[in-house]
Enzyme design. Structure first.
Site, PDB file in Angstrom:
ATOM      1  N   ASP A  24       0.779  -1.281   0.107  1.00  0.00           N
ATOM      2  CA  ASP A  24      -0.117   0.006   0.106  1.00  0.00           C
ATOM      3  C   ASP A  24       0.910   1.149  -0.016  1.00  0.00           C
ATOM      4  O   ASP A  24       2.064   1.147   0.068  1.00  0.00           O
ATOM      5  CB  ASP A  24      -0.942  -0.056   1.277  1.00  0.00           C
ATOM      6  CG  ASP A  24      -1.816   1.129   1.414  1.00  0.00           C
ATOM      7  OD1 ASP A  24      -2.363   1.757   0.338  1.00  0.00           O
ATOM      8  OD2 ASP A  24      -2.083   1.703   2.434  1.00  0.00           O
ATOM      9  N   SER A  25       0.477   2.621  -0.231  1.00  0.00           N
ATOM     10  CA  SER A  25       1.355   3.541  -0.114  1.00  0.00           C
ATOM     11  C   SER A  25       1.534   4.051   1.223  1.00  0.00           C
ATOM     12  O   SER A  25       2.432   4.675   1.367  1.00  0.00           O
ATOM     13  CB  SER A  25       0.295   4.826  -0.559  1.00  0.00           C
ATOM     14  OG  SER A  25      -0.970   4.932   0.003  1.00  0.00           O
ATOM     15  N   TYR A  56      -0.792   8.399  -3.135  1.00  0.00           N
ATOM     16  CA  TYR A  56      -0.731   8.080  -4.287  1.00  0.00           C
ATOM     17  C   TYR A  56      -1.977   8.911  -5.046  1.00  0.00           C
ATOM     18  O   TYR A  56      -1.992   8.919  -6.069  1.00  0.00           O
ATOM     19  CB  TYR A  56      -1.054   6.542  -4.586  1.00  0.00           C
ATOM     20  CG  TYR A  56       0.198   5.760  -3.955  1.00  0.00           C
ATOM     21  CD1 TYR A  56       1.362   6.304  -3.857  1.00  0.00           C
ATOM     22  CD2 TYR A  56       0.233   4.382  -4.696  1.00  0.00           C
ATOM     23  CE1 TYR A  56       2.568   5.326  -3.759  1.00  0.00           C
ATOM     24  CE2 TYR A  56       1.084   3.424  -4.376  1.00  0.00           C
ATOM     25  CZ  TYR A  56       2.504   4.083  -3.988  1.00  0.00           C
ATOM     26  OH  TYR A  56       3.707   3.358  -3.933  1.00  0.00           O
ATOM     27  N   GLY A  57      -3.002   9.104  -4.047  1.00  0.00           N
ATOM     28  CA  GLY A  57      -4.321   9.633  -4.800  1.00  0.00           C
ATOM     29  C   GLY A  57      -4.170  10.588  -5.736  1.00  0.00           C
ATOM     30  O   GLY A  57      -4.934  10.806  -6.601  1.00  0.00           O
ATOM     31  N   CYS A  87      -4.423  -1.568  -1.969  1.00  0.00           N
ATOM     32  CA  CYS A  87      -4.530   0.129  -2.248  1.00  0.00           C
ATOM     33  C   CYS A  87      -5.439   0.368  -3.381  1.00  0.00           C
ATOM     34  O   CYS A  87      -5.092  -0.132  -4.530  1.00  0.00           O
ATOM     35  CB  CYS A  87      -3.027   0.588  -2.473  1.00  0.00           C
ATOM     36  SG  CYS A  87      -2.984   2.438  -3.142  1.00  0.00           S
ATOM     37  N   ASN A  88      -6.531   1.094  -3.333  1.00  0.00           N
ATOM     38  CA  ASN A  88      -7.341   1.149  -4.253  1.00  0.00           C
ATOM     39  C   ASN A  88      -6.573   2.028  -5.464  1.00  0.00           C
ATOM     40  O   ASN A  88      -7.023   1.640  -6.657  1.00  0.00           O
ATOM     41  CB  ASN A  88      -8.466   2.016  -3.851  1.00  0.00           C
ATOM     42  CG  ASN A  88      -9.544   1.114  -3.049  1.00  0.00           C
ATOM     43  OD1 ASN A  88     -10.554   0.628  -3.639  1.00  0.00           O
ATOM     44  ND2 ASN A  88      -9.397   0.855  -1.665  1.00  0.00           N
ATOM     45  N   THR A  89      -5.986   3.000  -5.131  1.00  0.00           N
ATOM     46  CA  THR A  89      -5.380   3.839  -6.405  1.00  0.00           C
ATOM     47  C   THR A  89      -4.474   2.876  -7.156  1.00  0.00           C
ATOM     48  O   THR A  89      -4.421   3.322  -8.438  1.00  0.00           O
ATOM     49  CB  THR A  89      -4.527   5.065  -5.725  1.00  0.00           C
ATOM     50  OG1 THR A  89      -5.488   5.701  -4.866  1.00  0.00           O
ATOM     51  CG2 THR A  89      -3.926   5.982  -6.988  1.00  0.00           C
ATOM     52  N   GLU A 164      -5.439   8.230  10.307  1.00  0.00           N
ATOM     53  CA  GLU A 164      -4.041   8.184  10.629  1.00  0.00           C
ATOM     54  C   GLU A 164      -3.704   9.248  11.888  1.00  0.00           C
ATOM     55  O   GLU A 164      -2.786   8.981  12.449  1.00  0.00           O
ATOM     56  CB  GLU A 164      -3.147   8.707   9.322  1.00  0.00           C
ATOM     57  CG  GLU A 164      -3.368   7.741   8.330  1.00  0.00           C
ATOM     58  CD  GLU A 164      -2.063   7.649   7.272  1.00  0.00           C
ATOM     59  OE1 GLU A 164      -1.292   8.353   7.633  1.00  0.00           O
ATOM     60  OE2 GLU A 164      -2.043   6.518   6.606  1.00  0.00           O
ATOM     61  N   CYS A 194     -11.738   2.328   0.173  1.00  0.00           N
ATOM     62  CA  CYS A 194     -10.388   2.648   0.500  1.00  0.00           C
ATOM     63  C   CYS A 194      -9.850   1.936   1.594  1.00  0.00           C
ATOM     64  O   CYS A 194     -10.630   1.719   2.632  1.00  0.00           O
ATOM     65  CB  CYS A 194     -10.110   4.406   0.955  1.00  0.00           C
ATOM     66  SG  CYS A 194      -8.841   4.680   1.993  1.00  0.00           S
ATOM     67  N   THR A 195      -8.556   1.508   1.716  1.00  0.00           N
ATOM     68  CA  THR A 195      -8.265   0.592   2.864  1.00  0.00           C
ATOM     69  C   THR A 195      -8.157   1.072   4.158  1.00  0.00           C
ATOM     70  O   THR A 195      -8.101   0.348   4.995  1.00  0.00           O
ATOM     71  CB  THR A 195      -6.705  -0.022   2.355  1.00  0.00           C
ATOM     72  OG1 THR A 195      -5.837   0.922   2.032  1.00  0.00           O
ATOM     73  CG2 THR A 195      -7.133  -1.057   1.124  1.00  0.00           C
ATOM     74  N   HIS A 196      -8.089   2.418   4.208  1.00  0.00           N
ATOM     75  CA  HIS A 196      -8.128   2.985   5.631  1.00  0.00           C
ATOM     76  C   HIS A 196      -9.969   2.882   6.303  1.00  0.00           C
ATOM     77  O   HIS A 196      -9.748   2.875   7.357  1.00  0.00           O
ATOM     78  CB  HIS A 196      -7.813   4.339   5.482  1.00  0.00           C
ATOM     79  CG  HIS A 196      -6.499   4.651   5.473  1.00  0.00           C
ATOM     80  ND1 HIS A 196      -5.741   4.595   4.330  1.00  0.00           N
ATOM     81  CD2 HIS A 196      -5.553   5.175   6.571  1.00  0.00           C
ATOM     82  CE1 HIS A 196      -4.474   5.070   4.832  1.00  0.00           C
ATOM     83  NE2 HIS A 196      -4.009   5.260   5.878  1.00  0.00           N
TER      84      HIS A 196
END
Lengths: 284, 284
Positions: A24-25, A56-57, A87-89, A164, A194-196
């Site tokens: 992931d980023s 990355y977005g 990571c979606n992006t 975060e 989104c993975t968050h």
């Protein structure tokens, strides 16, 4: 305790056993890692958080695809038997090209999320929330619309920061969730794209109510990957983390996702750039 | 275009002329740099954004003081004739100790903000908003209370992210500003106690109304520093930026603060650690 790749190569660290690579980023992909480990407790994992280049977005698609290619090749070099783009992006930018280039299976988080939403919706009224990059890419919307669903999409750029900062349970999360979701139409499923966002599941559920099924793309991805890859019974899985940014900052931020288990090693982005440069070269 | 310090030393880049050193954990200090350049257009500046170790707000005080010492010595090594700590957290952690150790004048942003609030308040009802670290340190509150003011303090942890996401003019800024300020008492002055917050001045002014004077610590600091240091008439000031994190990410984020003018060079944190290690050694 940063070590160099040379020290790793010299065998000062025990090798992982047939690990699965996840990246992931930043720390968001740890939700996917956690869901994977719950399903594959005997497997080893090697995780890469590209925290030096997060987010990355808002970066160009080609740049993110390049990052993803370099990271995937690095993970394979570390022994990864499969790669999960958590990571979606990066999933949107790098798949399906990367799947064709790599010699190991590779999964993203978008297709599993779409499949899970397809199973979850009853009336075909599906929403998706994500970063600005993910929503602007239309990756979810296109896949949902071809299934005939009415799709509502909303970018929630502050949600990553809420998570975060460790504020997923704080009033800021509630205020922002109400703001982002206040103009939603009548939905019966909502993809946390989104993975968050799995960490915001409680507050999102409270705001949208029980009539909307939340689709957790981390869980959906872990389900797809774990059904394709066998566990290693009798073993206890280990995890090794590589981060391109500051190790202490990563460990600190990761606390909001339950902390990190296993060693965390610093990896210079220049090292990844070398793997990225190999992308065009035959690996036969 | 990253260059190594060796290349710099080899003279491949033109030296700055009696620069003023300015630093922050990230891009926030650029508001201070901008205010300084408006007042001292003939001076050269060397700016350091410690983006590899951002945010400072939640790190231990001693660690931040160490970072600040290393960075200040690096800036002096680059020729800085004075150092401005354009970061509330670092100002609180490193002053006045650093002022006693360095051979050049050093300013922080807290004292100038407090002085400006003292001039701005009529009824002595002063508020301060800042990061969690700044508010928890009590640095503003103590200085304001000894002047006999009634002080209200509020941490606004999402504000930095609103600014760095370029959302200072977006609905998110308004929603969060109302949230953070909704329980404020009757105030006549409000200190923007974070170098990112000047970018939120419009929305904060709209929410608190014209009866509250906003104190911009970037402007206040620039005023104090520029009254102490002479401009260099007839010259056109140049700026050189060093960042410890990714150069492209810095340039991108800096766009929300008007962009960067001058070259941006990558600096490894290990380089700063060497300067930090010298802190205990006599520099005679």
């Amino acid at each position: 305790m940063p070590v160099t790749l040379e020290e790793l190569a010299l065998g000062s660290m025990p090798p992982l056993h047939q690990p699965i690579g996840v990246f992931d980023s930043g720390v968001g992909g740890l939700t996917v890692l956690k869901a994977l480990r719950a399903r594959l407790p005997g497997r080893d994992f090697v995780y890469l958080g590209d925290t030096a280049r997060v987010p990355y977005g808002r970066k160009p698609r080609e740049m993110v695809a390049g990052f993803a290619g370099g990271i995937a090749r690095f993970l394979i070099d570390q022994g990864a038997q499969a790669v999960v783009i958590a990571c979606n992006t990066a999933s949107s930018a790098a798949l399906p090209d990367l799947a064709q280039q790599l010699e190991v299976p590779v999964w993203g988080v978008i297709e599993p999320g779409v499949e899970a939403a397809t199973r979850a919706t009853r009336g075909g009224r599906v929403g998706v929330i994500g970063t600005r990059g993910t929503i602007a890419s239309g990756a979810y919307q296109r896949r949902l619309e071809v299934r005939g669903f009415a799709v509502w999409a909303q970018a929630c750029p502050m949600f990553v920061h809420v998570v975060e900062e460790g504020l997923a349970g704080a009033p800021e999360a509630e205020v922002l969730t109400r703001h982002y979701l206040e103009e939603r139409p009548d939905l019966d499923a909502l993809i946390l794209g989104c993975t968050h966002y799995p960490l915001l599941k409680d507050v999102v559920a409270r705001v949208v109510g029980s009539g909307v099924t939340l689709v957790d793309s981390a869980e959906a991805t872990a389900e797809v990957v774990s059904s394709a890859l066998a566990d290693l019974p009798g073993r206890t899985g280990r995890v090794r983390h590589f981060v391109t940014g500051d190790v202490a900052a990563y460990e600190h931020t990761a606390q909001v996702i339950g902390g990190v288990d296993g060693e965390v090693l610093h990896l210079d982005v220049a090292e990844l750039a070398r793997f990225e440069a190999r992308a065009g070269v035959s690996r036969g």
